[in-house]
Design a protein around this motif. Structure first.
Motif, PDB file in Angstrom:
ATOM      1  N   ALA A   1      79.593 -50.658 -23.915  1.00 41.51           N
ATOM      2  CA  ALA A   1      79.228 -49.711 -23.244  1.00 41.51           C
ATOM      3  C   ALA A   1      78.855 -50.054 -21.830  1.00 41.51           C
ATOM      4  CB  ALA A   1      78.039 -48.851 -23.682  1.00 41.51           C
ATOM      5  N   GLU A   2      79.281 -49.215 -20.809  1.00 39.93           N
ATOM      6  CA  GLU A   2      78.539 -49.228 -19.304  1.00 39.93           C
ATOM      7  C   GLU A   2      77.853 -48.187 -19.068  1.00 39.93           C
ATOM      8  OE1 GLU A   2      81.247 -49.412 -16.269  1.00 39.93           O
ATOM      9  OE2 GLU A   2      82.430 -47.739 -16.907  1.00 39.93           O
ATOM     10  N   PRO A   3      76.943 -47.931 -18.243  1.00 38.24           N
ATOM     11  CA  PRO A   3      75.981 -46.840 -18.004  1.00 38.24           C
ATOM     12  C   PRO A   3      76.755 -45.663 -17.646  1.00 38.24           C
ATOM     13  CG  PRO A   3      75.272 -48.801 -16.899  1.00 38.24           C
ATOM     14  CD  PRO A   3      76.745 -49.339 -17.521  1.00 38.24           C
ATOM     15  N   GLY A   4      76.325 -44.449 -18.230  1.00 37.46           N
ATOM     16  CA  GLY A   4      77.183 -43.313 -17.942  1.00 37.46           C
ATOM     17  C   GLY A   4      78.357 -42.950 -18.105  1.00 37.46           C
ATOM     18  N   ALA A   5      78.945 -43.919 -19.077  1.00 38.21           N
ATOM     19  CA  ALA A   5      80.393 -43.735 -19.477  1.00 38.21           C
ATOM     20  C   ALA A   5      80.619 -43.761 -21.026  1.00 38.21           C
ATOM     21  CB  ALA A   5      81.413 -44.813 -18.782  1.00 38.21           C
ATOM     22  N   ASP A   6      81.836 -43.542 -21.417  1.00 42.24           N
ATOM     23  CA  ASP A   6      82.279 -43.686 -22.775  1.00 42.24           C
ATOM     24  C   ASP A   6      82.163 -45.100 -23.385  1.00 42.24           C
ATOM     25  OD1 ASP A   6      82.690 -40.996 -23.020  1.00 42.24           O
ATOM     26  OD2 ASP A   6      84.771 -41.269 -21.914  1.00 42.24           O
ATOM     27  N   VAL A   7      82.129 -45.069 -24.736  1.00 40.60           N
ATOM     28  CA  VAL A   7      81.962 -46.447 -25.335  1.00 40.60           C
ATOM     29  C   VAL A   7      83.240 -47.024 -25.876  1.00 40.60           C
ATOM     30  CG1 VAL A   7      81.244 -47.573 -27.489  1.00 40.60           C
ATOM     31  CG2 VAL A   7      79.598 -45.875 -26.030  1.00 40.60           C
ATOM     32  N   PHE A   8      83.551 -48.117 -25.687  1.00 38.74           N
ATOM     33  CA  PHE A   8      84.706 -48.667 -26.323  1.00 38.74           C
ATOM     34  C   PHE A   8      84.608 -49.528 -27.323  1.00 38.74           C
ATOM     35  CE2 PHE A   8      86.087 -48.492 -21.991  1.00 38.74           C
ATOM     36  CZ  PHE A   8      87.352 -48.527 -21.845  1.00 38.74           C
ATOM     37  N   ALA A   9      85.660 -49.172 -28.418  1.00 40.80           N
ATOM     38  CA  ALA A   9      85.320 -50.110 -29.811  1.00 40.80           C
ATOM     39  C   ALA A   9      86.468 -51.015 -30.231  1.00 40.80           C
ATOM     40  CB  ALA A   9      85.350 -48.880 -30.720  1.00 40.80           C
ATOM     41  N   TYR A  10      86.190 -52.033 -30.678  1.00 41.84           N
ATOM     42  CA  TYR A  10      87.333 -53.248 -30.954  1.00 41.84           C
ATOM     43  C   TYR A  10      86.963 -53.566 -32.277  1.00 41.84           C
ATOM     44  CZ  TYR A  10      90.129 -57.300 -31.365  1.00 41.84           C
ATOM     45  OH  TYR A  10      90.904 -58.301 -31.569  1.00 41.84           O
ATOM     46  N   ALA A  11      87.891 -53.314 -33.210  1.00 48.72           N
ATOM     47  CA  ALA A  11      87.605 -53.463 -34.744  1.00 48.72           C
ATOM     48  C   ALA A  11      88.453 -54.714 -35.250  1.00 48.72           C
ATOM     49  CB  ALA A  11      88.098 -52.471 -35.561  1.00 48.72           C
ATOM     50  N   GLY A  12      88.955 -55.609 -34.143  1.00 49.44           N
ATOM     51  CA  GLY A  12      90.156 -56.772 -34.638  1.00 49.44           C
ATOM     52  C   GLY A  12      88.764 -58.175 -34.810  1.00 49.44           C
ATOM     53  N   GLY A  13      89.781 -59.206 -35.131  1.00 46.52           N
ATOM     54  CA  GLY A  13      89.274 -60.473 -35.285  1.00 46.52           C
ATOM     55  C   GLY A  13      88.809 -60.878 -36.818  1.00 46.52           C
ATOM     56  N   GLY A  14      88.283 -60.116 -37.415  1.00 41.90           N
ATOM     57  CA  GLY A  14      87.855 -60.365 -38.970  1.00 41.90           C
ATOM     58  C   GLY A  14      86.451 -61.033 -39.047  1.00 41.90           C
ATOM     59  N   VAL A  15      86.334 -61.352 -40.423  1.00 38.95           N
ATOM     60  CA  VAL A  15      85.180 -62.016 -40.955  1.00 38.95           C
ATOM     61  C   VAL A  15      84.611 -63.349 -40.464  1.00 38.95           C
ATOM     62  CG1 VAL A  15      85.889 -62.382 -43.130  1.00 38.95           C
ATOM     63  CG2 VAL A  15      83.427 -61.751 -42.750  1.00 38.95           C
ATOM     64  N   GLY A  16      85.932 -63.908 -40.210  1.00 37.23           N
ATOM     65  CA  GLY A  16      85.771 -65.442 -39.963  1.00 37.23           C
ATOM     66  C   GLY A  16      84.980 -65.626 -38.727  1.00 37.23           C
ATOM     67  N   LEU A  17      84.689 -64.650 -37.857  1.00 41.65           N
ATOM     68  CA  LEU A  17      84.302 -64.565 -36.504  1.00 41.65           C
ATOM     69  C   LEU A  17      82.621 -64.876 -36.863  1.00 41.65           C
ATOM     70  CD1 LEU A  17      86.356 -62.480 -34.127  1.00 41.65           C
ATOM     71  CD2 LEU A  17      85.985 -65.250 -34.000  1.00 41.65           C
ATOM     72  N   ALA A  18      82.101 -64.191 -37.951  1.00 41.21           N
ATOM     73  CA  ALA A  18      80.713 -64.283 -38.324  1.00 41.21           C
ATOM     74  C   ALA A  18      80.418 -65.750 -38.577  1.00 41.21           C
ATOM     75  CB  ALA A  18      80.438 -63.405 -39.310  1.00 41.21           C
TER      76      ALA A  18
END
Length: 295
Positions: free
Chosen positions: A213-230
């Motif tokens: 998110a940035e102030p006063g704007a819409d939110v971007f979403a990214y669902a890639g990458g996978g559980v291995g990044l945890a």
């Protein structure tokens, strides 16, 4: 909390429409961007190495690192590409509050400052944040321990001429907003939006679906990458990518969105080549240059 009007998908089409700046063919290492990374502690002495290598892999030309005295020499030997400055440390192996003065000259010689990776003492980190906010004109990326007491610096953060970039996981965002992680989980979009608006900053809420998110704007979403990044060190890599891209002259939001995508796609490649879990954060790094070239 304020709910964003729309959630936008972060994908390769958006990135192609917002390309990264390309260095001039005659560019030297200073004009390619200078990063100062501040972090590390005796418990995680190598964590800051992930951040600085990520900044280099993202294309920054020059890296300076300020870390605890007991880890500085080993870091410099492990990474001959960087300049290392040792800072006084506490008896518990954290950066000492007395380090602030030593950072003043370094801050003035950089384009982006990433502070907090591999630090664990929230009190010392808060003192460091306060010092940086009084003298830093470079782009700031705040991660890990420096986020824990961020509410102490709300006014100065929101008054920065260039918005800072915040990279919390859900526990750190709970500390930022002074609420329980369970409350954030009920409405993650509203929470990341609130943090962005409150601090006048670009904010990433890391997770299986990362929200930006940035102030006063819409939110971007990214669902890639996978559980291995945890995995340990993954967030240190992300912070370094943001810093490297910002130092190259990429605007804050675009640098953050590119960093989230590059980090996630590197995770996807590691999952394909190594396995869905079990790859290491440092194995993400070599994929970054090729991913930038691919787009």
């Amino acid at each position: 909390m304020h709910v964003a009007s729309k959630v936008l998908s972060l994908d390769s089409d958006w990135l192609r429409a917002h390309p990264l700046p390309v260095p001039d063919i005659a560019a030297d290492k200073n004009s390619r961007g200078r990063v100062l990374a501040i972090g590390g502690c005796a418990t995680v002495p190598g964590g800051i190495q992930l951040t600085v290598e990520a900044a280099l892999r993202a294309g920054a030309g020059k890296i300076q690192v300020a870390t605890i005295e007991s880890a500085a020499l080993a870091l410099g030997v492990a990474m001959p590409e960087i300049a290392v400055f040792s800072l006084p440390e506490t008896d518990t192996g954290e950066i000492a509050l007395t380090s602030a003065g030593a950072l003043s000259d370094l801050v003035g010689r950089c384009d982006a400052v990433v502070a907090g990776p591999a630090m664990s003492d929230a009190k010392a980190a808060s003192g460091l944040t306060g010092h940086l906010l009084t003298l830093c004109e470079a782009q700031m990326i705040l991660d890990a321990a420096v986020l824990m007491n961020l509410s102490d610096h709300t006014d100065r953060l929101s008054a920065l001429p260039r918005p800072a970039v915040l990279t919390p996981h859900i526990g750190e965002l709970a500390a930022i907003l002074g609420c329980a992680a369970a409350d954030i989980e009920k409405d993650r979009i509203a929470a990341v939006k609130e943090a962005s608006d409150r601090f006048g900053a670009v904010c990433v809420l890391k997770g299986s679906t990362s929200l930006i998110a940035e102030p006063g704007a819409d939110v971007f979403a990214y669902a890639g990458g996978g559980v291995g990044l945890a995995t340990g060190g993954s967030g240190d890599v992300l912070a370094g990518i943001v810093a490297g891209l910002c130092a190259r002259g990429t605007p804050q939001l675009e640098a953050t969105l590119w960093a989230v995508w590059l980090h996630g796609e590197a995770g996807r490649r590691c999952a394909e080549q190594i396995g869905p879990i079990g790859f290491l954060a440092r194995e993400l790094l070599a994929h970054l240059p090729g991913l930038m070239r691919a787009l």
